[in-house]
Design a protein around this motif. Sequence first.
Motif, PDB file in Angstrom:
ATOM      1  N   ILE A  39      -9.602  20.031 -90.822  1.00  0.00           N
ATOM      2  CA  ILE A  39      -8.175  19.738 -90.702  1.00  0.00           C
ATOM      3  C   ILE A  39      -7.516  20.441 -89.522  1.00  0.00           C
ATOM      4  O   ILE A  39      -6.500  19.979 -89.026  1.00  0.00           O
ATOM      5  N   ALA A  40      -8.083  21.557 -89.080  1.00  0.00           N
ATOM      6  CA  ALA A  40      -7.549  22.299 -87.944  1.00  0.00           C
ATOM      7  C   ALA A  40      -8.579  23.358 -87.547  1.00  0.00           C
ATOM      8  O   ALA A  40      -9.393  23.767 -88.375  1.00  0.00           O
ATOM      9  N   PRO A  41      -8.517  23.799 -86.304  1.00  0.00           N
ATOM     10  CA  PRO A  41      -9.418  24.889 -85.898  1.00  0.00           C
ATOM     11  C   PRO A  41      -9.121  26.149 -86.701  1.00  0.00           C
ATOM     12  O   PRO A  41      -7.987  26.375 -87.132  1.00  0.00           O
ATOM     13  N   GLN A  42     -10.132  26.931 -86.902  1.00  0.00           N
ATOM     14  CA  GLN A  42     -10.030  28.230 -87.565  1.00  0.00           C
ATOM     15  C   GLN A  42      -9.477  28.139 -88.988  1.00  0.00           C
ATOM     16  O   GLN A  42      -8.714  28.994 -89.432  1.00  0.00           O
ATOM     17  N   GLN A  43      -9.878  27.105 -89.697  1.00  0.00           N
ATOM     18  CA  GLN A  43      -9.531  26.951 -91.106  1.00  0.00           C
ATOM     19  C   GLN A  43     -10.826  26.925 -91.911  1.00  0.00           C
ATOM     20  O   GLN A  43     -11.889  26.615 -91.385  1.00  0.00           O
ATOM     21  N   ARG A  44     -10.723  27.180 -93.191  1.00  0.00           N
ATOM     22  CA  ARG A  44     -11.914  27.174 -94.050  1.00  0.00           C
ATOM     23  C   ARG A  44     -11.904  25.989 -95.009  1.00  0.00           C
ATOM     24  O   ARG A  44     -12.546  26.020 -96.051  1.00  0.00           O
ATOM     25  N   PHE A  45     -11.183  24.936 -94.648  1.00  0.00           N
ATOM     26  CA  PHE A  45     -11.051  23.753 -95.499  1.00  0.00           C
ATOM     27  C   PHE A  45     -11.595  22.527 -94.796  1.00  0.00           C
ATOM     28  O   PHE A  45     -11.466  22.377 -93.577  1.00  0.00           O
ATOM     29  N   LEU A  46     -12.166  21.648 -95.594  1.00  0.00           N
ATOM     30  CA  LEU A  46     -12.751  20.414 -95.088  1.00  0.00           C
ATOM     31  C   LEU A  46     -12.289  19.285 -95.992  1.00  0.00           C
ATOM     32  O   LEU A  46     -12.281  19.433 -97.217  1.00  0.00           O
ATOM     33  N   LEU A  47     -11.880  18.164 -95.411  1.00  0.00           N
ATOM     34  CA  LEU A  47     -11.527  16.986 -96.200  1.00  0.00           C
ATOM     35  C   LEU A  47     -12.747  16.087 -96.291  1.00  0.00           C
ATOM     36  O   LEU A  47     -13.510  15.956 -95.329  1.00  0.00           O
ATOM     37  N   TYR A  48     -12.897  15.443 -97.426  1.00  0.00           N
ATOM     38  CA  TYR A  48     -14.110  14.675 -97.709  1.00  0.00           C
ATOM     39  C   TYR A  48     -13.737  13.402 -98.455  1.00  0.00           C
ATOM     40  O   TYR A  48     -13.011  13.449 -99.451  1.00  0.00           O
ATOM     41  N   LEU A  49     -14.194  12.266 -97.953  1.00  0.00           N
ATOM     42  CA  LEU A  49     -13.995  10.989 -98.629  1.00  0.00           C
ATOM     43  C   LEU A  49     -15.352  10.422 -98.994  1.00  0.00           C
ATOM     44  O   LEU A  49     -16.262  10.398 -98.164  1.00  0.00           O
ATOM     45  N   SER A  50     -15.486   9.958-100.224  1.00  0.00           N
ATOM     46  CA  SER A  50     -16.718   9.287-100.627  1.00  0.00           C
ATOM     47  C   SER A  50     -16.374   7.992-101.348  1.00  0.00           C
ATOM     48  O   SER A  50     -15.377   7.901-102.057  1.00  0.00           O
ATOM     49  N   TRP A  51     -17.198   7.008-101.116  1.00  0.00           N
ATOM     50  CA  TRP A  51     -17.086   5.736-101.825  1.00  0.00           C
ATOM     51  C   TRP A  51     -17.827   5.907-103.134  1.00  0.00           C
ATOM     52  O   TRP A  51     -18.959   6.398-103.170  1.00  0.00           O
ATOM     53  N   ASP A  52     -17.201   5.538-104.244  1.00  0.00           N
ATOM     54  CA  ASP A  52     -17.818   5.727-105.556  1.00  0.00           C
ATOM     55  C   ASP A  52     -18.868   4.667-105.876  1.00  0.00           C
ATOM     56  O   ASP A  52     -19.470   4.712-106.943  1.00  0.00           O
ATOM     57  N   GLY A  53     -19.062   3.712-104.969  1.00  0.00           N
ATOM     58  CA  GLY A  53     -20.089   2.697-105.173  1.00  0.00           C
ATOM     59  C   GLY A  53     -19.670   1.586-106.109  1.00  0.00           C
ATOM     60  O   GLY A  53     -20.471   0.727-106.451  1.00  0.00           O
ATOM     61  N   ASP A  54     -18.425   1.584-106.504  1.00  0.00           N
ATOM     62  CA  ASP A  54     -17.937   0.595-107.457  1.00  0.00           C
ATOM     63  C   ASP A  54     -16.665  -0.036-106.903  1.00  0.00           C
ATOM     64  O   ASP A  54     -15.615   0.610-106.887  1.00  0.00           O
ATOM     65  N   TYR A  55     -16.758  -1.258-106.433  1.00  0.00           N
ATOM     66  CA  TYR A  55     -15.615  -1.997-105.899  1.00  0.00           C
ATOM     67  C   TYR A  55     -14.931  -1.194-104.796  1.00  0.00           C
ATOM     68  O   TYR A  55     -15.558  -0.751-103.862  1.00  0.00           O
ATOM     69  N   ASP A  56     -13.644  -0.992-104.925  1.00  0.00           N
ATOM     70  CA  ASP A  56     -12.880  -0.255-103.924  1.00  0.00           C
ATOM     71  C   ASP A  56     -12.417   1.089-104.463  1.00  0.00           C
ATOM     72  O   ASP A  56     -11.289   1.507-104.255  1.00  0.00           O
ATOM     73  N   ARG A  57     -13.291   1.787-105.170  1.00  0.00           N
ATOM     74  CA  ARG A  57     -12.968   3.102-105.731  1.00  0.00           C
ATOM     75  C   ARG A  57     -13.538   4.211-104.845  1.00  0.00           C
ATOM     76  O   ARG A  57     -14.689   4.151-104.424  1.00  0.00           O
ATOM     77  N   PHE A  58     -12.702   5.219-104.624  1.00  0.00           N
ATOM     78  CA  PHE A  58     -13.045   6.316-103.729  1.00  0.00           C
ATOM     79  C   PHE A  58     -12.624   7.637-104.349  1.00  0.00           C
ATOM     80  O   PHE A  58     -11.779   7.681-105.242  1.00  0.00           O
ATOM     81  N   THR A  59     -13.206   8.713-103.820  1.00  0.00           N
ATOM     82  CA  THR A  59     -12.803  10.068-104.179  1.00  0.00           C
ATOM     83  C   THR A  59     -12.495  10.804-102.895  1.00  0.00           C
ATOM     84  O   THR A  59     -13.278  10.767-101.943  1.00  0.00           O
ATOM     85  N   PHE A  60     -11.338  11.451-102.867  1.00  0.00           N
ATOM     86  CA  PHE A  60     -10.889  12.214-101.705  1.00  0.00           C
ATOM     87  C   PHE A  60     -10.723  13.658-102.141  1.00  0.00           C
ATOM     88  O   PHE A  60     -10.057  13.930-103.144  1.00  0.00           O
ATOM     89  N   LYS A  61     -11.372  14.581-101.410  1.00  0.00           N
ATOM     90  CA  LYS A  61     -11.367  15.995-101.798  1.00  0.00           C
ATOM     91  C   LYS A  61     -10.994  16.894-100.638  1.00  0.00           C
ATOM     92  O   LYS A  61     -11.265  16.586 -99.486  1.00  0.00           O
ATOM     93  N   SER A  62     -10.440  18.024-101.005  1.00  0.00           N
ATOM     94  CA  SER A  62     -10.299  19.147-100.099  1.00  0.00           C
ATOM     95  C   SER A  62     -11.318  20.170-100.577  1.00  0.00           C
ATOM     96  O   SER A  62     -11.272  20.588-101.740  1.00  0.00           O
ATOM     97  N   LEU A  63     -12.247  20.535 -99.711  1.00  0.00           N
ATOM     98  CA  LEU A  63     -13.261  21.537-100.043  1.00  0.00           C
ATOM     99  C   LEU A  63     -12.890  22.857 -99.384  1.00  0.00           C
ATOM    100  O   LEU A  63     -12.426  22.892 -98.247  1.00  0.00           O
TER     101      LEU A  63
END
Length: 136
Positions: A39-63
């Motif tokens: 999300i920005a330099p010198q941060q410890r967070f990562l955004l993550y999108l995954s397709w759940d494999g079912d139609y148009d369902r997704f999961t969006f996370k901040s790690l």
Amino acid sequence: MDVPNYLRDEIKAYFPESSELQLSSAFANHRRFNFYFEIAPQQRFLLYLSWDGDYDRFTFKSLEFSSEEVLRALADAYPEKGSRIFNMGQPRSTVSFESRGGGRLSALEFKGIIHCDISAGEISGRELMECVDPLK
């Protein structure tokens, strides 16, 4: 609607210093593969999108990672080692949703630290970013 590209645009607008980590250009727009954004330099967070494999369902996370140095080392290794190296990240915020087309997202489940109205059934890409924003 192409959800990964829509969310790429939303991430870049909401987090202007963000950068997408690239595994391989052959997979960049393939919906069954995950994508990761710092999300920005010198941060410890990562955004993550995954397709759940079912139609148009997704999961969006901040790690969240233990330090920015740990995340930097993992991000540098990502192109060759793949997404499994990010398994040490702890989910901070998670929103599962379904695409309804035209930028409309139907929120299905919220977990963790959430910065939005969880009673709202439909959310925009911008609201999704606000929900998982680890810098709030």
